[in-house]
Enzyme design. Structure first.
Site, PDB file in Angstrom:
ATOM      1  N   GLU A  76      29.536 -40.027  -1.711  1.00  0.00           N
ATOM      2  CA  GLU A  76      30.832 -39.625  -2.429  1.00  0.00           C
ATOM      3  C   GLU A  76      31.616 -38.521  -1.759  1.00  0.00           C
ATOM      4  O   GLU A  76      32.797 -38.377  -1.403  1.00  0.00           O
ATOM      5  CB  GLU A  76      30.754 -39.454  -3.766  1.00  0.00           C
ATOM      6  CG  GLU A  76      30.477 -40.507  -4.700  1.00  0.00           C
ATOM      7  CD  GLU A  76      29.204 -41.250  -4.491  1.00  0.00           C
ATOM      8  OE1 GLU A  76      29.063 -42.677  -4.904  1.00  0.00           O
ATOM      9  OE2 GLU A  76      28.283 -40.498  -4.176  1.00  0.00           O
ATOM     10  N   HIS A 143      27.080 -45.157 -16.900  1.00  0.00           N
ATOM     11  CA  HIS A 143      27.884 -44.162 -16.423  1.00  0.00           C
ATOM     12  C   HIS A 143      29.003 -43.755 -17.486  1.00  0.00           C
ATOM     13  O   HIS A 143      30.281 -43.906 -17.192  1.00  0.00           O
ATOM     14  CB  HIS A 143      28.399 -44.688 -15.230  1.00  0.00           C
ATOM     15  CG  HIS A 143      27.517 -45.192 -14.150  1.00  0.00           C
ATOM     16  ND1 HIS A 143      26.796 -44.331 -13.520  1.00  0.00           N
ATOM     17  CD2 HIS A 143      27.471 -46.257 -13.664  1.00  0.00           C
ATOM     18  CE1 HIS A 143      25.828 -44.832 -12.602  1.00  0.00           C
ATOM     19  NE2 HIS A 143      26.395 -46.260 -12.677  1.00  0.00           N
TER      20      HIS A 143
END
Length: 344
Positions: A76, A143
């Site tokens: 990321e 998540h």
């Protein structure tokens, strides 16, 4: 999505108003901007032939190819850095960080770099980049943490979280065109929800503007994202019990539409904020504080309260429902705000 693409490319009235899910509306917005501007490109994990997480890029690779739909490694930090760097040289990247839980892995780029470069360079560099992510409860079991409000604290970074397919379409287009970096957060519970008619030519939803989802006179409810359907259901139930609540869909968290909210509370005298994220230190607290500052200076008394998630990490599995607010919780808060004792 082939049918949607055919509709989007036809100029008849009927096909310029397709019925789309939230996720399809976001894809159509990206497709529209990529067709109109060849400096727009997309990068992320599994965004190519696979069609993206939760089918979030379906059809884009087939139309624009690997030169503009770029697969990345699982990093990321690198992904955000690539997008930020490209935006400094005239490109308009959309960087997909699949889930909001992964945003902390790119904090240096998102917090120290993207919001500050415009100021650090006296306007010579203005990163025009969209960070697309997903947060909250939903059909995808994992998540669920929602960290969106963290980023609202940083000047120079805009944060949006639409709740309907038409707003998702318009706000993604607006985010891509905006000269500032924008965090675009999709509530996972709404991604593949009920289809709505989307006007592919509409541009009235802008960053920083709220929408009155339900008019009312007794109480102002400010909500956004996944909680909007729950709020509307609770407001309808409360209306049958004599409480007429006005519901404002905030849409943009930073900046947020102070004028619409304050104007409503000035009429109703009561304010309830609702969000799926944690109640403590949440966006609702900022809304209440600002309303109190403005209306308090006018000598007005406002009754305010909040609904949000409980102060625990949001769990997976059957325990999750115990941590997140329900429409019944919201209904109870509405009645209490109106001075009515909830039913036992």
């Amino acid at each position: 999505m082939d049918q949607v693409r055919t509709q989007a490319g036809t100029d008849t009235t009927a096909t310029r108003h397709p019925r789309l899910t939230f996720a399809q509306a976001v894809i159509e917005a990206i497709r529209h901007e990529m067709r109109a501007d060849d400096t727009v490109f997309y990068l992320g994990q599994d965004v190519g032939p696979f069609g993206g997480v939760m089918q979030g890029t379906q059809g884009l690779y087939e139309e624009f190819g690997p030169q503009r739909i770029l697969e990345t490694p699982i990093s990321e930090s690198a992904m955000a850095g690539i997008g930020l760097g490209a935006s400094c040289f005239g490109c308009k990247p959309i960087v997909e960080l699949s889930f909001g839980e992964f945003l902390p892995a790119a904090m240096n780029q998102l917090i120290n770099q993207a919001p500050n470069l415009h100021y650090m360079t006296a306007g010579a560099v203005s990163p025009q980049v969209v960070i697309r992510t997903r947060a909250g409860d939903g059909p995808y079991g994992g998540h669920p943490q929602d960290y969106s409000v963290w980023f609202c604290h940083v000047p120079g970074l805009k944060v949006v979280m639409p709740a309907t397919p038409p707003d998702a379409y318009q706000l993604m287009r607006a985010a891509i065109r905006d000269p500032a970096p924008v965090l675009f957060v999709e509530p996972m519970s709404l991604s593949h929800g009920r289809r709505e008619v989307v006007d592919l030519d509409a541009t009235d939803a802008t960053l920083g503007s709220a929408r009155i989802a339900r008019a009312g006179r007794d109480l102002t409810i400010v909500a956004y994202g996944s909680e909007l359907p729950h709020v509307l259901r609770a407001a309808q139930q409360a209306a049958e019990e004599g409480v007429d609540a006005e519901v404002i869909d905030l849409r943009s968290l930073a900046p947020w539409d102070e004028d619409t909210v304050i104007g409503s509370v000035r009429r109703t005298g009561r304010l309830l904020t609702v969000h799926e994220a944690w109640k403590a230190f949440g966006h609702g607290a900022e809304v209440i504080a600002r309303v109190m500052e403005v209306l308090g200076a006018e000598g007005r008394t406002v009754r305010a309260s909040r609904v949000g998630a409980r102060p625990v990490p949001i769990p997976s599995g059957p325990l999750r429902k115990l941590a997140l607010p329900t429409w019944q919780d919201i209904h109870t808060a509405i009645l209490r705000s109106a001075g009515i004792a909830p039913h036992s």
